[in-house]
Design an enzyme around this catalytic site. Sequence first.
Site, short mmCIF file in Angstrom:
data_model
loop_
_atom_site.label_atom_id
_atom_site.label_comp_id
_atom_site.label_asym_id
_atom_site.label_seq_id
_atom_site.Cartn_x
_atom_site.Cartn_y
_atom_site.Cartn_z
N ASP A 170 3.90 -3.38 8.22
CA ASP A 170 5.23 -3.20 7.64
C ASP A 170 5.77 -4.61 7.43
O ASP A 170 6.10 -5.31 8.39
CB ASP A 170 6.10 -2.38 8.60
CG ASP A 170 7.52 -2.17 8.06
OD1 ASP A 170 7.94 -2.95 7.18
OD2 ASP A 170 8.20 -1.23 8.52
N LYS A 182 15.21 -3.49 1.07
CA LYS A 182 15.64 -4.75 1.68
C LYS A 182 15.43 -5.93 0.72
O LYS A 182 16.12 -6.03 -0.26
CB LYS A 182 14.92 -4.92 3.01
CG LYS A 182 14.97 -3.66 3.92
CD LYS A 182 16.38 -3.27 4.25
CE LYS A 182 16.60 -2.18 5.27
NZ LYS A 182 15.92 -0.94 5.19
N TYR A 226 11.10 -0.84 13.95
CA TYR A 226 12.25 -0.12 13.40
C TYR A 226 12.38 1.26 14.04
O TYR A 226 11.39 2.02 14.11
CB TYR A 226 12.08 0.00 11.87
CG TYR A 226 13.12 0.86 11.23
CD1 TYR A 226 14.48 0.60 11.39
CD2 TYR A 226 12.76 1.96 10.46
CE1 TYR A 226 15.43 1.41 10.81
CE2 TYR A 226 13.71 2.76 9.87
CZ TYR A 226 15.05 2.48 10.06
OH TYR A 226 16.00 3.29 9.49
N ARG A 235 6.17 13.25 -11.90
CA ARG A 235 5.88 13.09 -10.46
C ARG A 235 4.58 12.31 -10.27
O ARG A 235 4.42 11.56 -9.33
CB ARG A 235 5.80 14.45 -9.76
CG ARG A 235 5.31 14.36 -8.32
CD ARG A 235 5.68 15.56 -7.44
NE ARG A 235 5.60 16.82 -8.13
CZ ARG A 235 4.48 17.47 -8.43
NH1 ARG A 235 3.31 16.95 -8.12
NH2 ARG A 235 4.52 18.63 -9.05
#
Length: 384
Positions: A169, A194, A97, A45
Amino acid sequence: MKDFSAEVHGCHRYDATGAINTPIYLSATFRHPAFRQSTGYDYGRVANPTRSDLERAIALLEGGGRAWALSSGMAAVNLVFALCRAGDHVLLPEDLYGGTVRLANEIYSRYGIDFEYIDMRDTALVRAKMRAETRLVFIETPSNPMMFVTDIRTLAEIAHAHDALLVADNTFLSPHFQKPLTLGADIVLESGTKYLCGHNDVICGTIAVREADSALAQEIELLVKSEGPNLSPMDAWLMLRSLKTLGVRVERQAASALVLAQWLRTRPEVTEVYYVGLPDHPQHALHQSQSAGCGGMISFKVRTPAIAQNVLAHLHLIAFAESLGGVESLLTYPIVQTHAEMPHELIARTGLDDHLLRLSVGLEDVEDLREDLAQALEKAAQEG
Ligand code: PLP
């Protein structure tokens, strides 16, 4: 190193075998050589060698000092919002978004964080809206889906004058076309799902900052370690493979997008075309001043909502689907998909309505894409 080379090689370090590619280290934990000794990897992790390779590559491409690879773009947005404390104020763009809006309004507002949506194109307005409590100025440029362009350099100056962080972003362009950290942004994030991935087969998010040892990097490191939103080694490897072709993919997608945007304008069914690469896009010059390309995203409006809806059923090559940035072209109907949960008053301010379609241009032959759109628009117009 120039972008194309950085994308192919990243920060790959050859091991004793000389393997050209980073192995997938499927190991949740790592053996310590002795008491108080570490190989640099203790627990998956916190760090994993495959993911570390990807994170170094992302930092390099973004022009930053440190990056983190996360399990989704929303994990990246979440991490940024988690930098806030009760009483903080966050400026968000009014075109963005829908998932970011949901996270802000439905989750983080519960913790006493005040989100305000404004037109980020208006730098005087941004300046006027800054408060002593403003912790983040969050932008998308070009924005999703109306393709508004934000002046990254000026907003960085405004944010810094008020001790706030500028967060970009960068999903719509990828670092191949735009590097907000080099223009003054403090944090850049991407939905790696994306363009970074580009094959519609991994859900991923990335976040990067300018300096590896800054207080901001340490705070993000603490959040990543504590919240555990990391990307799996298998997906990190797929992302490393995808990065190698980022430049060739996005350059071609942008070239096809320009052809399609110009052609869409000539169609009788189409009333508006929003593409930052069109010379008469209202902010084309600003976009050119801060980016190295215009990307593969086009939004356009058709004459009636019925045409918009009917087009979706007549597509053959292009898929009616959410998402963007992959090799397959996708057509999205934002009002019922990516932006379905947006508050109506926000949508009304930006012009997003039921006439609007959003096209993510893939790597197919542009003539085939044009033919597919032409036949779908024709049939849709006859019906609607
Ligand atoms: N930011 C933008 C601009 C997006 O378009 C998306 C998803 O569509 C996200 C963030 C969220 O990314 P993900 O779907 O990888 O969680």
